[in-house]
Design an enzyme around this catalytic site. Structure first.
Site, PDB file in Angstrom:
ATOM      1  N   GLU A  97       0.830  -1.192   0.000  1.00 37.21           N
ATOM      2  CA  GLU A  97       0.000   0.000   0.000  1.00 37.21           C
ATOM      3  C   GLU A  97       0.867   1.245   0.000  1.00 37.21           C
ATOM      4  OE1 GLU A  97      -4.155  -1.005   2.006  1.00 37.21           O
ATOM      5  OE2 GLU A  97      -2.572  -0.905   3.483  1.00 37.21           O
ATOM      6  N   CYS A 111       3.443   8.485   1.308  1.00 38.89           N
ATOM      7  CA  CYS A 111       3.976   7.517   2.266  1.00 38.89           C
ATOM      8  C   CYS A 111       4.160   6.195   1.512  1.00 38.89           C
ATOM      9  CB  CYS A 111       2.962   7.386   3.396  1.00 38.89           C
ATOM     10  SG  CYS A 111       3.413   6.176   4.637  1.00 38.89           S
ATOM     11  N   CYS A 118       6.003  -7.249   7.434  1.00 37.92           N
ATOM     12  CA  CYS A 118       7.067  -6.706   8.280  1.00 37.92           C
ATOM     13  C   CYS A 118       7.511  -7.798   9.246  1.00 37.92           C
ATOM     14  CB  CYS A 118       6.525  -5.501   9.056  1.00 37.92           C
ATOM     15  SG  CYS A 118       7.811  -4.524   9.871  1.00 37.92           S
ATOM     16  N   CYS A 122       5.676  -4.919  16.058  1.00 41.09           N
ATOM     17  CA  CYS A 122       5.340  -3.894  17.050  1.00 41.09           C
ATOM     18  C   CYS A 122       3.879  -4.118  17.437  1.00 41.09           C
ATOM     19  CB  CYS A 122       5.544  -2.501  16.473  1.00 41.09           C
ATOM     20  SG  CYS A 122       7.262  -2.228  15.990  1.00 41.09           S
ATOM     21  N   CYS A 125       0.921  -1.925  15.944  1.00 44.32           N
ATOM     22  CA  CYS A 125       0.924  -1.666  14.499  1.00 44.32           C
ATOM     23  C   CYS A 125       0.232  -2.787  13.743  1.00 44.32           C
ATOM     24  CB  CYS A 125       2.367  -1.509  14.011  1.00 44.32           C
ATOM     25  SG  CYS A 125       2.480  -1.233  12.232  1.00 44.32           S
ATOM     26  N   CYS A 352      -1.339   6.045   9.889  1.00 44.03           N
ATOM     27  CA  CYS A 352      -0.130   5.361  10.382  1.00 44.03           C
ATOM     28  C   CYS A 352      -0.486   4.058  11.051  1.00 44.03           C
ATOM     29  CB  CYS A 352       0.565   6.175  11.464  1.00 44.03           C
ATOM     30  SG  CYS A 352       1.108   7.770  10.969  1.00 44.03           S
TER      31      CYS A 352
HETATM   32  N1  SAH Z   1       9.222   0.296  10.339  1.00 43.83           N
HETATM   33  C1  SAH Z   1       9.421   1.711  10.204  1.00 43.83           C
HETATM   34  C2  SAH Z   1       8.560   2.318   9.124  1.00 43.83           C
HETATM   35  C3  SAH Z   1       7.069   2.312   9.431  1.00 43.83           C
HETATM   36  S1  SAH Z   1       6.644   3.904   9.932  1.00 43.83           S
HETATM   37  C4  SAH Z   1       9.222   2.372  11.530  1.00 43.83           C
HETATM   38  O1  SAH Z   1       8.770   1.703  12.470  1.00 43.83           O
HETATM   39  O2  SAH Z   1       9.533   3.533  11.691  1.00 43.83           O
HETATM   40  C5  SAH Z   1       5.051   3.793  10.527  1.00 43.83           C
HETATM   41  C6  SAH Z   1       4.874   4.733  11.689  1.00 43.83           C
HETATM   42  O3  SAH Z   1       3.532   4.621  12.204  1.00 43.83           O
HETATM   43  C7  SAH Z   1       5.791   4.370  12.824  1.00 43.83           C
HETATM   44  O4  SAH Z   1       6.203   5.488  13.533  1.00 43.83           O
HETATM   45  C8  SAH Z   1       4.859   3.527  13.671  1.00 43.83           C
HETATM   46  O5  SAH Z   1       5.354   3.399  14.951  1.00 43.83           O
HETATM   47  C9  SAH Z   1       3.567   4.287  13.575  1.00 43.83           C
HETATM   48  N2  SAH Z   1       2.404   3.470  13.892  1.00 43.83           N
HETATM   49  C10 SAH Z   1       2.277   2.142  13.737  1.00 43.83           C
HETATM   50  N3  SAH Z   1       1.063   1.727  14.127  1.00 43.83           N
HETATM   51  C11 SAH Z   1       0.396   2.824  14.529  1.00 43.83           C
HETATM   52  C12 SAH Z   1      -0.940   3.044  14.999  1.00 43.83           C
HETATM   53  N4  SAH Z   1      -1.801   2.048  15.130  1.00 43.83           N
HETATM   54  N5  SAH Z   1      -1.296   4.308  15.285  1.00 43.83           N
HETATM   55  C13 SAH Z   1      -0.430   5.320  15.121  1.00 43.83           C
HETATM   56  N6  SAH Z   1       0.814   5.179  14.669  1.00 43.83           N
HETATM   57  C14 SAH Z   1       1.227   3.935  14.379  1.00 43.83           C
END
Ligand code: SAH
Length: 373
Positions: A97, A111, A118, A122, A125, A352
């Site tokens: 996406e 983005c 992945c 996390c 996420c 995000c």
């Molecule tokens: N793997 C890399 C690139 C992904 S960035 C990284 O972790 O930085 C995606 C961003 O969105 C990251 O800052 C992540 O922590 C944030 N994110 C992930 N899940 C989220 C959620 N449910 N709500 C808000 N931010 C989130």
């Protein structure tokens, strides 16, 4: 999907190879590749016939052997707030996406994803609930930018140049699916193409790479790409960060911050962005805001507070608005710019951490079968 014969997304050396393969003299291939480059990446043409300064017979041969096709789109959605999301089909069963967010960065940010799925898991996420399918190639990363430019219809033509001020897509963030530092070779190659001044021309200063904290590759990222660095921090102590970002067990906060301090040419004009997702009752106390200030001491930094974006089955809730504002106030008082990021595209699961495709890793035998059909 990117047909194997598409030239869209290739770099100059690869274009030159493709030219040699159809009989262009190796000595001339480089110069011809420069010509193709400008048509593909400055004008965004999808038809060799439009390349008016390329000899007619060469154009015909190119059209016989190659295309300028983009990967197929399996879905395109527009949010109420103008955010757009595309699901890009890269191969049978392999989908990534990318999301365009207006009014972010100078005019609008794209983005992009660097992997399908992945490995990091996390816990907050959505992408983390999907296993890694594979790394994207540089061509596939660049293709996401081409697709966005196509959809925004902002390619200039020789008759109608596009002024920098008219652009909608001015910034790129590697904040889609995947961990870019686990695919650094392809990410760096894609950035070379996207930032080239004869082509798409999005400057390295407007390209941000976000990492969950792959400490040993952070300095290398800066040296190879000159991009802006973003760190997904989310916690100020190892105990909590181990839970939220399991990669922290491998590279703890001390190691991570030592690596960040080695990022080349950090200064007040080139700051590190720290992303901090606000999780109710988990990481949102004022004591944690103060701990964050202490942690960032001496690093040119800005902080993005991201209200948690929910997804089906998520084990967290977003902090209350008042709590987020108080948290931001502590950071502001310490002199940090700490905008609260307005959630964008939540209604189409484009915000995000909400990206997740149905792609799963296929067995090689299944893949071959699908490709043959
Ligand atoms: N793997 C890399 C690139 C992904 S960035 C990284 O972790 O930085 C995606 C961003 O969105 C990251 O800052 C992540 O922590 C944030 N994110 C992930 N899940 C989220 C959620 N449910 N709500 C808000 N931010 C989130």
């Amino acid at each position: 999907m990117t047909t194997p014969s598409s030239l869209a997304g290739l770099n100059k050396a690869e274009l030159a190879e493709k030219l040699v393969a159809i009989g262009v003299e190796p000595k001339k291939a480089r110069m011809r590749a420069e010509q193709l480059w400008r048509w593909i990446y400055h004008y965004g043409v999808t038809d060799f016939a439009a390349m008016t300064n390329v000899a007619k017979d060469l154009r015909a041969t190119l059209a016989e052997r190659y295309t300028l096709a983009r990967p197929e789109l399996t879905a395109a959605q527009v949010s109420q707030d103008g955010t757009r999301k595309w699901l890009v089909r890269l191969a049978p069963g392999v989908e990534a996406e990318c999301v365009f967010i207006p009014d972010v960065g100078r005019a609008g940010a794209l983005c992009v994803s660097s992997q399908v799925g992945c490995t990091l898991n996390c816990t907050f996420c959505h992408t983390g609930t999907q296993k890694l399918v594979r790394n994207l190639t540089a061509q596939e990363i660049v293709a996401q930018v081409l697709i966005a430019r196509d959809a925004l219809t902002e390619w200039p033509t020789p008759e109608r140049p596009l002024n920098d001020g008219d652009r909608q897509l001015t910034n790129i963030v590697f904040m889609g699916m995947g961990e870019p530092l686990y695919n650094l070779d392809h990410v760096a190659a894609a950035i070379d193409t996207i930032s080239d001044g004869d082509g798409i021309s999005i400057s390295r200063r407007r390209i941000t790479v976000s990492t969950a904290g792959v400490a040993p590759r952070i300095k290398e990222l800066g040296e190879r790409t000159g991009a802006m660095l973003a760190i997904s921090l989310h916690a100020t102590n190892d105990e909590l960060r181990d839970q939220l970002v399991p990669l922290n067990k491998k590279y703890n906060l001390e190691e991570l911050f030592a690596a960040i301090r080695t990022y080349p040419s950090l200064n007040n004009a080139k700051r590190v962005t720290f992303e901090y997702v606000m999780l109710k009752g988990v990481n949102d106390t004022l004591a944690e805001a103060k701990a964050l200030v202490r942690l960032l001491a001496g690093i040119p930094a800005k902080i993005n507070l991201i209200p948690f974006n929910p997804w089906p089955g998520a084990p967290y809730e977003c902090s209350d608005w008042e709590t987020i504002e108080k948290f931001a106030e502590v950071l502001n008082r310490a002199g940090y710019s700490s905008p609260i990021r307005t959630p964008r595209g939540r209604d189409i699961l484009a915000a995000c951490g909400q990206l997740r495709s149905e792609s799963v890793k296929q067995r090689a035998s299944e893949r071959l079968k699908a490709e043959a059909s």
